[in-house]
Design a protein around this motif. Structure first.
Motif, PDB file in Angstrom:
ATOM      1  N   ARG A 162     -12.694   4.595   5.019  1.00  0.00           N
ATOM      2  CA  ARG A 162     -12.792   3.597   3.676  1.00  0.00           C
ATOM      3  C   ARG A 162     -12.421   4.915   2.811  1.00  0.00           C
ATOM      4  O   ARG A 162     -12.841   5.603   2.800  1.00  0.00           O
ATOM      5  CB  ARG A 162     -13.491   2.987   3.089  1.00  0.00           C
ATOM      6  CG  ARG A 162     -13.641   1.778   3.727  1.00  0.00           C
ATOM      7  CD  ARG A 162     -15.207   0.822   3.904  1.00  0.00           C
ATOM      8  NE  ARG A 162     -15.315  -0.634   5.033  1.00  0.00           N
ATOM      9  CZ  ARG A 162     -15.147  -1.714   5.354  1.00  0.00           C
ATOM     10  NH1 ARG A 162     -14.685  -1.713   4.022  1.00  0.00           N
ATOM     11  NH2 ARG A 162     -14.568  -2.004   6.362  1.00  0.00           N
ATOM     12  N   GLY A 163     -11.630   4.378   1.826  1.00  0.00           N
ATOM     13  CA  GLY A 163     -11.316   5.376   0.562  1.00  0.00           C
ATOM     14  C   GLY A 163     -10.544   6.819   0.756  1.00  0.00           C
ATOM     15  O   GLY A 163     -10.032   7.550  -0.145  1.00  0.00           O
TER      16      GLY A 163
ATOM     17  N   VAL B 189      -6.636   6.028   0.595  1.00  0.00           N
ATOM     18  CA  VAL B 189      -6.143   6.675  -0.569  1.00  0.00           C
ATOM     19  C   VAL B 189      -6.759   6.822  -1.639  1.00  0.00           C
ATOM     20  O   VAL B 189      -6.421   7.762  -2.814  1.00  0.00           O
ATOM     21  CB  VAL B 189      -5.419   5.253  -0.339  1.00  0.00           C
ATOM     22  CG1 VAL B 189      -4.437   5.249  -2.012  1.00  0.00           C
ATOM     23  CG2 VAL B 189      -5.520   4.924   1.298  1.00  0.00           C
ATOM     24  N   ALA B 190      -7.273   6.711  -2.226  1.00  0.00           N
ATOM     25  CA  ALA B 190      -8.340   6.834  -3.478  1.00  0.00           C
ATOM     26  C   ALA B 190      -8.846   8.470  -3.048  1.00  0.00           C
ATOM     27  O   ALA B 190      -8.835   8.682  -4.792  1.00  0.00           O
ATOM     28  CB  ALA B 190      -9.898   5.753  -3.883  1.00  0.00           C
ATOM     29  N   LYS B 191      -9.453   8.788  -1.957  1.00  0.00           N
ATOM     30  CA  LYS B 191      -9.774   9.953  -2.363  1.00  0.00           C
ATOM     31  C   LYS B 191      -8.429  10.847  -2.557  1.00  0.00           C
ATOM     32  O   LYS B 191      -8.556  12.314  -3.723  1.00  0.00           O
ATOM     33  CB  LYS B 191     -10.441  10.580  -1.306  1.00  0.00           C
ATOM     34  CG  LYS B 191     -11.660  10.205  -1.587  1.00  0.00           C
ATOM     35  CD  LYS B 191     -12.823  10.210  -0.529  1.00  0.00           C
ATOM     36  CE  LYS B 191     -13.936   9.738  -0.127  1.00  0.00           C
ATOM     37  NZ  LYS B 191     -14.706  10.041   0.768  1.00  0.00           N
TER      38      LYS B 191
ATOM     39  N   TYR C 173      -4.137  12.709  -9.740  1.00  0.00           N
ATOM     40  CA  TYR C 173      -4.646  12.492 -10.674  1.00  0.00           C
ATOM     41  C   TYR C 173      -5.953  12.577 -11.248  1.00  0.00           C
ATOM     42  O   TYR C 173      -5.350  13.942 -12.989  1.00  0.00           O
ATOM     43  CB  TYR C 173      -4.983  10.521 -10.996  1.00  0.00           C
ATOM     44  CG  TYR C 173      -5.463  10.116 -12.440  1.00  0.00           C
ATOM     45  CD1 TYR C 173      -4.161  10.454 -13.357  1.00  0.00           C
ATOM     46  CD2 TYR C 173      -5.979   9.841 -12.548  1.00  0.00           C
ATOM     47  CE1 TYR C 173      -4.539   9.778 -14.363  1.00  0.00           C
ATOM     48  CE2 TYR C 173      -6.229   8.682 -13.650  1.00  0.00           C
ATOM     49  CZ  TYR C 173      -5.771   9.026 -14.382  1.00  0.00           C
ATOM     50  OH  TYR C 173      -5.249   8.563 -16.185  1.00  0.00           O
TER      51      TYR C 173
ATOM     52  N   ALA D 145       4.532   7.590  -2.717  1.00  0.00           N
ATOM     53  CA  ALA D 145       3.074   7.925  -1.702  1.00  0.00           C
ATOM     54  C   ALA D 145       3.664   6.458   0.052  1.00  0.00           C
ATOM     55  O   ALA D 145       3.348   5.138  -1.042  1.00  0.00           O
ATOM     56  CB  ALA D 145       1.973   6.912  -2.329  1.00  0.00           C
TER      57      ALA D 145
ATOM     58  N   ALA E  77      -5.538   9.713  -3.977  1.00  0.00           N
ATOM     59  CA  ALA E  77      -4.904   9.426  -5.479  1.00  0.00           C
ATOM     60  C   ALA E  77      -5.693  10.521  -5.875  1.00  0.00           C
ATOM     61  O   ALA E  77      -5.120  11.058  -7.231  1.00  0.00           O
ATOM     62  CB  ALA E  77      -4.492   8.273  -5.462  1.00  0.00           C
ATOM     63  N   ASN E  78      -7.029  10.220  -6.615  1.00  0.00           N
ATOM     64  CA  ASN E  78      -8.246  11.190  -7.649  1.00  0.00           C
ATOM     65  C   ASN E  78      -7.535  12.933  -7.447  1.00  0.00           C
ATOM     66  O   ASN E  78      -7.871  12.946  -8.501  1.00  0.00           O
ATOM     67  CB  ASN E  78      -9.227  10.312  -7.121  1.00  0.00           C
ATOM     68  CG  ASN E  78      -9.906   9.228  -6.911  1.00  0.00           C
ATOM     69  OD1 ASN E  78      -8.822   8.168  -7.935  1.00  0.00           O
ATOM     70  ND2 ASN E  78     -10.580   8.889  -7.007  1.00  0.00           N
TER      71      ASN E  78
ATOM     72  N   GLN F 160       2.090   4.976   3.323  1.00  0.00           N
ATOM     73  CA  GLN F 160       1.034   5.268   4.194  1.00  0.00           C
ATOM     74  C   GLN F 160       1.066   4.971   5.435  1.00  0.00           C
ATOM     75  O   GLN F 160       1.025   3.370   5.719  1.00  0.00           O
ATOM     76  CB  GLN F 160      -0.129   4.568   3.569  1.00  0.00           C
ATOM     77  CG  GLN F 160      -2.343   5.281   4.206  1.00  0.00           C
ATOM     78  CD  GLN F 160      -1.982   3.580   4.608  1.00  0.00           C
ATOM     79  OE1 GLN F 160      -1.486   2.502   4.017  1.00  0.00           O
ATOM     80  NE2 GLN F 160      -3.200   3.235   5.491  1.00  0.00           N
TER      81      GLN F 160
ATOM     82  N   ASP G   6      -9.040   7.211  10.605  1.00  0.00           N
ATOM     83  CA  ASP G   6      -9.686   5.711   9.577  1.00  0.00           C
ATOM     84  C   ASP G   6     -10.567   6.218   8.657  1.00  0.00           C
ATOM     85  O   ASP G   6     -12.141   5.874   9.986  1.00  0.00           O
ATOM     86  CB  ASP G   6      -9.061   4.723  10.363  1.00  0.00           C
ATOM     87  CG  ASP G   6      -8.378   4.174   9.193  1.00  0.00           C
ATOM     88  OD1 ASP G   6      -8.163   4.522   8.085  1.00  0.00           O
ATOM     89  OD2 ASP G   6      -8.384   2.726   9.241  1.00  0.00           O
TER      90      ASP G   6
ATOM     91  N   ILE H  84       2.432  11.136  -9.414  1.00  0.00           N
ATOM     92  CA  ILE H  84       2.918  10.825  -7.416  1.00  0.00           C
ATOM     93  C   ILE H  84       4.291   9.984  -8.006  1.00  0.00           C
ATOM     94  O   ILE H  84       4.296   8.899  -8.570  1.00  0.00           O
ATOM     95  CB  ILE H  84       2.515   9.805  -7.040  1.00  0.00           C
ATOM     96  CG1 ILE H  84       0.329  10.319  -6.903  1.00  0.00           C
ATOM     97  CG2 ILE H  84       2.688   9.165  -5.805  1.00  0.00           C
ATOM     98  CD1 ILE H  84      -0.570   9.725  -6.547  1.00  0.00           C
TER      99      ILE H  84
END
Lengths: 284, 284, 284, 284
Positions: free
Chosen positions: D16-17, D19-21, D27, D36, D23-24, D38, D14, D33
């Motif tokens: 930070r970041g 999900v963002a990484k 995208y 999703a 998803a990016n 988690q 685990d 998507i």
């Protein structure tokens, strides 16, 4: 328990001494009771019972049991049925396009979960004919049309007689069976989906999905003139969630319908279901 | 049904005529049977039955029923119990720190779901004393220590006698009750968590979580010398998922324990549970 | 997890990049996502998500999160709610005569199953006042009469404002809440019994008993103008049989209502329920 | 949804970041998507996720997705799998004498509940050969003997390779599969009965009956060297009573095994099961 048994299903206005009178009848003739279950419906003032005893060592020959018991039952105002466990019931399964309940019942019959034969399938569609005949079962395709329904039902009834059918199972048969037909052949078990709350009308799974229900159900019941309102034999449910799309609801519904219908058919064939009014006692 | 009833729970080597003999005994004395359920355990060759009849109009005074029935039961080699529905059982609830089962039982007793009184709470901890006493129930704090367990159990037994207790409910009482104690006071119902598969030893919820189980359960049973292996009265389960952390498993387990224990206590108080061997017949 | 978290519940017309945009917003501000769940309703072409992240280490002060996220949400046409896990919701419980759901909710709140306070009980009957006040909760008796309902609802609304209530739980409150009231205070959860099939009108348990249903259910949902037709949060069922008389159905129904209502309230308080159309997504 | 999709199953320490990484990555390449989900296992400090997106409009050709994602995954220390929804998995079903799970899986595959082919059945018994071949499936009879087990497993392994099998389903295959075999072919799903409490050793249904259990269960799991202790995919239970003799327990157990195994196979084929440690996350 290959020892054959007799079973009495009795409903009778409640009064003192009923258990004693019935048990004495069996004991006096040398019968060994292996299951006896009784229920009193206080609201209806009805006594309802199921008694099963071994025929081995029973002094009355089979054909004399009914007249002998009738002499006891009549003064009590009792309604009753007598069944023998070694009777092999003959089932006709009626289907439309969906085959999940059909094949489940055939598999269970082969696996000897039912003491029954399945000599006849009737369908308003032709397309399951080939696969059904692989199992050595006769398949009759009787299309249903508005204008000729009476003749078509006459044809169905004739087949039931010809094949000496004891029980019709509507295994996702998507046609309405007329009140007239049911009056002539009342031993029909039907299965249908059920919801909390109920959705009346077309496409219930779509409407259940739109409402976001968390549970879907299935109900097996005897067919009556008011089609989906007959005496309930068995029900069960399965959890669903927002992740279940309409197709998933239908798939889960099918799994449920298979199990619920099979349980109902088995309970019926074991003579465990006593109908009174618009309801059942299931002596499990 | 405010009409009081008598209930016989009977287990007996299987033989012909048992139902007739028992039913005749009741009928001959003018009793109206309202529930009769019977089960044969073929493997054990045992006949097991529960019969309940209305005392109103029954010719035998209560105190004569047991000796009269004994004359019938003895030649049959039957074990039996006689209960009256208007007997108000006296329950002692034993607890440790967790209060969920305790308060659930108190609430149900107040809601008249049980025909019982709860005059006594025994705990190995002091901290629920105040809130229990608000309900007007006596709370006895008896700490359990290894070295003085025998004396402490003697104290517990004395309280049960003093309060004329009929049934002990271990409502998450986290101490082992000795085989000696159970021999002296055998009417004890216990509740514990259950898993598929089972997890032996400490912290079962942690281990169930680590294993990723999808279902957790609870079992209510009579206490026996081999503590968690007594005759099972009731069980149920609840679904869990990976989203449930240990705390969630414990919370869901509590909900289950409340319901399963309450059902077991109710079935016992209605004299619906017949114990034989290490198992029960529950005449629901 | 005493670390407080923020939760966004978002519904939005489906389009590419939604997960990335939302996740980037949190990551760019240093947030650590601990739960993210997403659902696409293809029929409605809607994207629905729940995202929860730890506030510890998050760069935006709480009061700036909403305006900052709004800048992202507006161009997407998204509807959204922001919640903080350390907000202690204030619940008003409304009851009539039955107390089973009321006491269950109070017990769970005391057992810290909910992060909530229960400062207010409103009832159209006086008789639970004393026992509720023992818990230190204010009890307001507001009888409902046909002719003065508007004033009485005004009084209820005033109490909700005075006590700063966030959520009303109708815990077997047997009065109809007007559409007008619900428009003014829409955060209301209701519980009611459910059947397969449904029984409309009075005395549903009697009618379910007459029909011989094998399953009874309970549904928790948000109240809407069409009272029992609001978005469903949770449902569950319990098996029944012919042995269950009307009283037993009611008792089993109560057990179910307690559990189903409590689960729904908990899911709501954890901000796991997203309403859209007349349905919910429950992010369990 | 005939639009094909790609699915990533990822487990990762685990931080930070994440999900963002992820998803990016999708995208940035033009992916939409559609699911999703988690989960964070706080005890294990692991982030676990399933992301599914439509390949239609995705800029990366299929064969470049894995290497491109690897560039992101490696610095994160992530383990991951990539699957495409239009891959048709090839299943080998292994059976012994019991056919209930076998035929259920075949029926579901025909009913298109699974996106899979079943080209191969392996059995240590010959007797299901004829009926299986009616379905056009190859049936290999490989008897298992103590002394030649290694060769026999070599033969089994060769068949799996020859038929390009992706998944083995042990559908009541009553032989132990060696740890060595599982090391070489680890994608094996097994089904077995489960009890509360557990019964170790032979004839568990007899022992469950003797104990008077009120619930029986079934567990579907991945096979591991310690055979019945692998990661659980799905479990379910069914109620039983004293009326159920051993044969009834077995029959009810079969019904359960069919449904539980089918659900597990379907979840696996939809790439919804992520294994870590000895447990699973099932992204339903």
């Amino acid at each position: 328990m290959t020892n054959p048994t007799a079973t009495l299903l009795i409903s009778c206005p409640d009064q003192r001494g009923l258990v004693a009178k019935i048990a004495n009848f069996i004991y006096a003739n040398g019968g060994n009771i292996i299951h006896a279950d009784q229920h009193t419906d206080f609201a209806a003032e009805l006594f309802l019972t199921r008694i099963e005893w071994q025929l081995d060592g029973f002094n009355l020959p089979r054909e004399f049991i009914a007249p002998a018991f009738n002499a006891i039952a009549q003064p009590l105002g009792a309604k009753w049925e007598l069944h023998f466990s070694d009777t092999v019931s003959r089932i006709a399964i009626w289907v439309s396009r969906q085959d999940h309940c059909l094949f489940d019942l055939i598999w269970r019959q082969r696996a000897q979960e039912f003491a029954a034969e399945i000599p006849l399938i009737i369908s308003n569609h032709p397309h399951l004919k080939e696969v059904v005949e692989q199992f050595g079962i006769d398949y009759h395709h009787i299309p249903i049309t508005k204008d000729h329904k009476a003749e078509q039902e006459a044809q169905q009834l004739e087949l039931l007689q010809q094949y000496k059918i004891d029980l019709v199972v509507l295994a996702k048969y998507m046609q309405i069976v007329s009140a007239d037909f049911i009056a002539k052949f009342p031993r029909i078990i039907n299965i249908h989906h059920s919801f909390l709350p109920a959705f009346v009308g077309a496409n219930p799974y779509h409407r259940a999905s739109e409402r976001g229900v968390k549970i879907i159900g299935a109900t097996a019941h005897y067919a009556t003139a008011d089609l989906d309102a007959g005496p309930i034999i068995e029900q069960d449910v399965v959890r669903v969630s927002h992740r279940d799309e309409v197709d998933d609801l239908i798939r889960k519904g099918k799994d449920l319908e298979r199990v619920v219908l099979a349980r109902a058919v088995r309970l019926h064939l074991q003579n465990r279901v006593l109908v009174y009014g618009n309801r059942t006692v299931v002596f499990e």
